[in-house]
Design a protein around this motif. Sequence first.
Motif, PDB file in Angstrom:
ATOM      1  N   ALA A   1      52.159  25.651  53.443  1.00  0.00           N
ATOM      2  CA  ALA A   1      51.453  25.836  52.128  1.00  0.00           C
ATOM      3  C   ALA A   1      51.848  25.125  51.017  1.00  0.00           C
ATOM      4  O   ALA A   1      52.755  25.518  50.159  1.00  0.00           O
ATOM      5  CB  ALA A   1      51.813  27.516  51.939  1.00  0.00           C
TER       6      ALA A   1
ATOM      7  N   THR B 189      51.954  23.725  47.181  1.00  0.00           N
ATOM      8  CA  THR B 189      51.627  24.630  45.982  1.00  0.00           C
ATOM      9  C   THR B 189      50.505  23.964  45.289  1.00  0.00           C
ATOM     10  O   THR B 189      50.353  22.436  45.055  1.00  0.00           O
ATOM     11  CB  THR B 189      52.811  24.331  45.065  1.00  0.00           C
TER      12      THR B 189
ATOM     13  N   THR C  12      48.748  32.096  49.693  1.00  0.00           N
ATOM     14  CA  THR C  12      49.591  31.126  49.763  1.00  0.00           C
ATOM     15  C   THR C  12      49.701  30.357  48.390  1.00  0.00           C
ATOM     16  O   THR C  12      50.608  29.654  48.364  1.00  0.00           O
ATOM     17  CB  THR C  12      48.941  30.125  51.045  1.00  0.00           C
TER      18      THR C  12
ATOM     19  N   PRO D 288      52.997  31.995  45.726  1.00  0.00           N
ATOM     20  CA  PRO D 288      54.174  32.805  46.741  1.00  0.00           C
ATOM     21  C   PRO D 288      55.143  33.889  46.077  1.00  0.00           C
ATOM     22  O   PRO D 288      55.650  34.686  46.631  1.00  0.00           O
ATOM     23  CB  PRO D 288      54.922  31.426  46.733  1.00  0.00           C
TER      24      PRO D 288
ATOM     25  N   ARG E  61      51.450  37.067  43.212  1.00  0.00           N
ATOM     26  CA  ARG E  61      50.669  37.338  44.148  1.00  0.00           C
ATOM     27  C   ARG E  61      50.084  38.822  44.397  1.00  0.00           C
ATOM     28  O   ARG E  61      48.849  38.840  44.314  1.00  0.00           O
ATOM     29  CB  ARG E  61      51.318  37.226  45.491  1.00  0.00           C
TER      30      ARG E  61
ATOM     31  N   SER F  17      46.320  24.442  53.825  1.00  0.00           N
ATOM     32  CA  SER F  17      47.222  25.247  54.511  1.00  0.00           C
ATOM     33  C   SER F  17      47.035  25.568  55.605  1.00  0.00           C
ATOM     34  O   SER F  17      45.752  25.911  56.038  1.00  0.00           O
ATOM     35  CB  SER F  17      47.803  26.269  53.459  1.00  0.00           C
TER      36      SER F  17
END
Length: 451
Positions: A3, A5, A126, A129, A134, A190
């Motif tokens: 995952a 960034t 993802t 995080p 989120r 991801s």
Amino acid sequence: MNAPTAHRPALVLAVCCASIVVVVMDISIVTVALPSIRRDLGASVSGLQWTVDAYTLVLAGFLVLAGSAADRFGRKRVFQCGLAAFGLGSLLCSLAPGIGWLIAARALQAIGGTMLNPVAMAIVATTFPAPAERARAIGVFGSMSGLALALGPILGGALVDGFGWRAVFWVNVPIVAAALVATALFVPESRAPRARRFDPLGQLLVLVVLGSVVYALIESRPLGWTSPLVLGLFAVAALGVAGLLAHEPRRTDPLLELHLFRNVAFSSAIVMAVLALCGFGIFLFTATQYLQDVRGLPPLAAGLCLLPVGVLVLVLSPRTGRLVGTTGPRLPLVVAGSALALGGAAAAWLGPATPLPLVLAVFLLFGVFLGTVNPPITNTAVSGMPGSMAGVAASLASTGRQTGTTLGVALAGSAHGVWWVVAALGAGLLALALVGTRRRAEALSLPRPTG
């Protein structure tokens, strides 16, 4: 890394939101165009039903498969394939010379849609995080469904009035094209640490069961319930269910985690999802034809009459989510079931001369229902589940919702007194809300595997 960034997470969220808007909006936007499609292509009622159900049926049948494929092959890659398939399907819908071609193109659209909805949610999760970020991102993403339902009928009515029914499909093409470019530039790739194995036989059996039931319901109107074809289709569906019950427990990674249904709360949530969205499917298919064919309203006016439903969904859904978090799912589900039952019973008395304010008041009941039903169903499905099973439980709840919409549209043209069917579905939802969300529901569940 599984995952990486994202450099511009806000743009990633915008791309994912655009995808969910076009997927959800293409359920509601098309219903406003159905009377025009029937006149232009000479379609029968069953043809109109398949125009909607070819889309929702494929969404229901391939939702779980698309999520596991994204985990295995890469979410960005599958998301791009979904955008391309959805855009191509939209273009082919706008060019369809007949109802058969339109139905086939709708199925292609839906294949793309299955790769957008669950995959976009995984990309959002993802990309952000940090738990607080989120939660906010998922809240924004989730609210897009309500926005799409609010915009769909209005945009559809305006496009049909101004440019014809084909415009409701080609409007997707530039949106998808922009999303494809933005995905290539800003969305990171991801994968899941461990992807679930494919279950091709389970996937085939699910399609056989859903397709046979929907086909039987749609054809029961012209052929009758005792027709050999209709009875044969129901028999095929029953054999498919038996095949699933025999095959799925033997799989290490089954398409359907049947042992989850030993949990009373989870089983109730899936049944409630089917009942609730079945009622919504009937409303969606029947209301637009009532407004245009019975009352003689133009498409835009019909779309504006459905605006209160979408607005209530947009307003009530986030508040319902917070209420579920503090008091549990029972109260919102009781409200949703009561609103659906009352809405169905009230709609049964609507006629060509019913004052329009009274019609809108009845539609408000359906808005209350739809705005309060989804968060508690998802909460009920995942509560008490092991952490490793929460995602699977949520995806099965989504599949239940799509299945319900599909069955509702199929029933809309086959059942007499269809609004009373909606009232009965609401009563069933209310009863299950009282039974399936009891504090001792989990205690009544049989032991379930935790591995």
